[in-house]
Motif scaffolding. Structure first.
Motif, mmCIF file in Angstrom:
data_model
loop_
_atom_site.group_PDB
_atom_site.id
_atom_site.type_symbol
_atom_site.label_atom_id
_atom_site.label_comp_id
_atom_site.label_asym_id
_atom_site.label_seq_id
_atom_site.Cartn_x
_atom_site.Cartn_y
_atom_site.Cartn_z
ATOM 1 N N GLY A 192 0.809 -1.212 0.000
ATOM 2 C CA GLY A 192 0.000 0.000 0.000
ATOM 3 C C GLY A 192 0.840 1.258 0.000
ATOM 4 N N LEU A 193 1.898 1.270 0.832
ATOM 5 C CA LEU A 193 2.777 2.433 0.875
ATOM 6 C C LEU A 193 3.562 2.598 -0.423
ATOM 7 C CD1 LEU A 193 4.105 2.146 4.533
ATOM 8 C CD2 LEU A 193 2.497 3.827 3.631
ATOM 9 N N ALA A 194 3.927 1.470 -1.042
ATOM 10 C CA ALA A 194 4.636 1.541 -2.324
ATOM 11 C C ALA A 194 3.732 2.119 -3.408
ATOM 12 C CB ALA A 194 5.125 0.153 -2.733
ATOM 13 N N LEU A 195 2.454 1.725 -3.404
ATOM 14 C CA LEU A 195 1.513 2.287 -4.369
ATOM 15 C C LEU A 195 1.325 3.778 -4.131
ATOM 16 C CD1 LEU A 195 -1.200 -0.531 -4.542
ATOM 17 C CD2 LEU A 195 0.428 0.128 -6.329
ATOM 18 N N LEU A 196 1.272 4.171 -2.865
ATOM 19 C CA LEU A 196 1.162 5.581 -2.545
ATOM 20 C C LEU A 196 2.380 6.342 -3.060
ATOM 21 C CD1 LEU A 196 -0.226 7.930 -1.081
ATOM 22 C CD2 LEU A 196 0.958 7.225 1.009
ATOM 23 N N TYR A 197 3.559 5.749 -2.862
ATOM 24 C CA TYR A 197 4.783 6.379 -3.363
ATOM 25 C C TYR A 197 4.752 6.490 -4.884
ATOM 26 C CZ TYR A 197 9.658 6.992 -4.630
ATOM 27 O OH TYR A 197 10.821 7.452 -5.197
ATOM 28 N N ALA A 198 4.294 5.421 -5.536
ATOM 29 C CA ALA A 198 4.194 5.447 -7.002
ATOM 30 C C ALA A 198 3.266 6.565 -7.465
ATOM 31 C CB ALA A 198 3.699 4.098 -7.510
ATOM 32 N N ALA A 199 2.155 6.760 -6.727
ATOM 33 C CA ALA A 199 1.223 7.832 -7.079
ATOM 34 C C ALA A 199 1.881 9.197 -6.935
ATOM 35 C CB ALA A 199 -0.022 7.738 -6.194
ATOM 36 N N VAL A 200 2.686 9.342 -5.862
ATOM 37 C CA VAL A 200 3.406 10.603 -5.661
ATOM 38 C C VAL A 200 4.359 10.865 -6.818
ATOM 39 C CG1 VAL A 200 5.098 11.786 -4.194
ATOM 40 C CG2 VAL A 200 3.186 10.557 -3.160
ATOM 41 N N VAL A 201 5.051 9.804 -7.265
ATOM 42 C CA VAL A 201 5.979 9.941 -8.386
ATOM 43 C C VAL A 201 5.237 10.454 -9.622
ATOM 44 C CG1 VAL A 201 7.446 8.677 -10.007
ATOM 45 C CG2 VAL A 201 7.577 8.183 -7.573
ATOM 46 N N VAL A 202 4.091 9.851 -9.903
ATOM 47 C CA VAL A 202 3.337 10.216 -11.097
ATOM 48 C C VAL A 202 2.828 11.660 -11.005
ATOM 49 C CG1 VAL A 202 1.256 9.742 -12.444
ATOM 50 C CG2 VAL A 202 2.678 7.853 -11.619
ATOM 51 N N PHE A 203 2.243 12.010 -9.872
ATOM 52 C CA PHE A 203 1.649 13.342 -9.726
ATOM 53 C C PHE A 203 2.698 14.448 -9.688
ATOM 54 C CE2 PHE A 203 -2.057 10.948 -7.952
ATOM 55 C CZ PHE A 203 -2.951 11.332 -8.953
ATOM 56 N N LEU A 204 3.896 14.117 -9.207
ATOM 57 C CA LEU A 204 4.956 15.119 -9.177
ATOM 58 C C LEU A 204 5.785 15.121 -10.445
ATOM 59 C CD1 LEU A 204 6.264 14.957 -5.492
ATOM 60 C CD2 LEU A 204 4.679 16.575 -6.519
ATOM 61 N N GLY A 205 5.376 14.297 -11.395
ATOM 62 C CA GLY A 205 6.048 14.305 -12.692
ATOM 63 C C GLY A 205 7.335 13.524 -12.743
ATOM 64 N N GLY A 206 7.553 12.651 -11.794
ATOM 65 C CA GLY A 206 8.769 11.842 -11.797
ATOM 66 C C GLY A 206 8.694 10.690 -12.781
ATOM 67 N N HIS A 207 9.838 10.047 -13.011
ATOM 68 C CA HIS A 207 9.885 8.900 -13.914
ATOM 69 C C HIS A 207 9.423 7.655 -13.159
ATOM 70 C CE1 HIS A 207 11.228 5.968 -16.815
ATOM 71 N NE2 HIS A 207 12.051 5.442 -15.920
ATOM 72 N N PHE A 208 8.406 6.984 -13.666
ATOM 73 C CA PHE A 208 7.876 5.794 -12.993
ATOM 74 C C PHE A 208 8.751 4.597 -13.353
ATOM 75 C CE2 PHE A 208 5.234 2.098 -12.322
ATOM 76 C CZ PHE A 208 4.592 2.405 -11.138
ATOM 77 N N ASP A 209 9.399 4.032 -12.356
ATOM 78 C CA ASP A 209 10.325 2.916 -12.540
ATOM 79 C C ASP A 209 9.813 1.749 -11.695
ATOM 80 O OD1 ASP A 209 12.406 1.100 -12.475
ATOM 81 O OD2 ASP A 209 13.968 2.621 -12.372
ATOM 82 N N TYR A 210 9.358 0.680 -12.363
ATOM 83 C CA TYR A 210 8.773 -0.454 -11.646
ATOM 84 C C TYR A 210 9.786 -1.095 -10.694
ATOM 85 C CZ TYR A 210 4.776 -0.188 -14.809
ATOM 86 O OH TYR A 210 3.669 0.242 -15.487
ATOM 87 N N VAL A 211 11.044 -1.208 -11.134
ATOM 88 C CA VAL A 211 12.061 -1.819 -10.279
ATOM 89 C C VAL A 211 12.308 -0.956 -9.050
ATOM 90 C CG1 VAL A 211 14.444 -2.649 -10.161
ATOM 91 C CG2 VAL A 211 13.137 -2.922 -12.270
ATOM 92 N N PHE A 212 12.328 0.362 -9.238
ATOM 93 C CA PHE A 212 12.553 1.266 -8.116
ATOM 94 C C PHE A 212 11.393 1.206 -7.128
ATOM 95 C CE2 PHE A 212 12.673 5.323 -5.910
ATOM 96 C CZ PHE A 212 14.009 5.422 -5.582
#
Length: 274
Positions: free
Chosen positions: A6-26
């Protein structure tokens, strides 16, 4: 696992909304790392014990997170900065608990002595950072109107954080080695689970970094320009992964064998034998 996912998904959402590069391995690395932190907090909160946990490793972790947070706030100020701030807050809480409420369960005799940690781990990293650091581009200085001393300090802190992070787990391995020598074995308990999570997260983080299209080109491009920072940062990633690889191997063997004990020779043993 549910909490970590759940926290990883939240982090992924933050990456997307802040315009970061979405890296599945990261993101997978962050999920495993968060799981390790959850295991650590459960050990301190539920078991009310910090047995087998190295205070020196936690102090080094707080040191590199603090240095990187200062530099990152000036250079990047993105979702990584927020993640570092949250991790630093948790780490400082762990250190506080180990020094106060749970101090009776911490055996300093098995941990790396403070003077050895400073002499053989932290100070060499700080010294190397003085000589090898990113070196902000001149136009960056022109844009911010920052003094040379400020830029040099930020570059130094960034490099020191990278080098310190690579070896921050060494005192923890020393402590587990000492426990293993004292008892003849190491229990596959919450401390071992926590360190194993750190190892897997480090492997995924290294893979994520190396698999980036421009990583190797950047590293060797800097080397051709007689700027060693690119290669030094790559080597730091590899060292950090290698230091934990040995423990992860013996931990995995213990799981496959169905044993509750980990019998291992850590990288620390090999270094001391040399």
């Amino acid at each position: 696992l549910v909490v970590a996912a759940g926290l990883a998904l939240l982090y992924a959402a933050v990456v997307v909304f802040l315009g970061g590069h979405f890296d599945y391995v990261f993101v997978a690395m962050e999920a495993v790392h968060i799981l390790g932190v959850v295991i650590l907090l459960r050990k301190l909160g539920t078991e009310r014990s910090c047995e087998g946990l190295s205070l020196r490793s936690q102090e080094l972790t707080a040191a590199f997170l603090g240095m990187r947070l200062v530099a990152s706030s000036a250079f990047e100020a993105n979702h990584h900065t927020l993640l570092d701030a949250a991790t630093l807050f948790v780490t400082l809480g762990v250190i506080y608990m180990m020094r106060t409420a749970l101090s009776k369960t911490y055996d300093s005799r098995l941990d790396m002595p403070l003077h050895q940690m400073l002499k053989f781990v932290l100070l060499p990293c700080l010294g190397l950072a003085l000589l090898v650091n990113p070196g902000v581009l001149a136009e960056k200085a022109a844009e911010s109107n920052a003094a040379f001393g400020v830029l040099f300090t930020l570059n130094f802190l960034w490099a020191a954080a990278v080098f310190t992070e690579a070896v921050a787990v060494v005192p923890q391995l020393v402590m587990m080695k000492n426990v293993s020598e004292k008892l003849g074995y190491l229990e596959r308990n919450s401390t071992a689970h926590y360190v194993f999570c750190l190892g897997i997260a480090r492997f995924l983080g290294c893979a994520s970094w190396i698999l980036q299209p421009d990583t190797l080109a950047y590293a060797f491009g800097q080397l051709r320009s007689l700027k060693p920072w690119g290669v030094a940062s790559l080597l730091a990633e590899l060292v950090q992964t290698f230091v934990l690889a040995d423990f992860c191997y013996y931990y995995t063997r213990s799981v496959i064998a169905g044993s509750g004990l980990v019998r291992f020779n850590t990288t620390v043993d090999a270094c001391e034998a040399g």
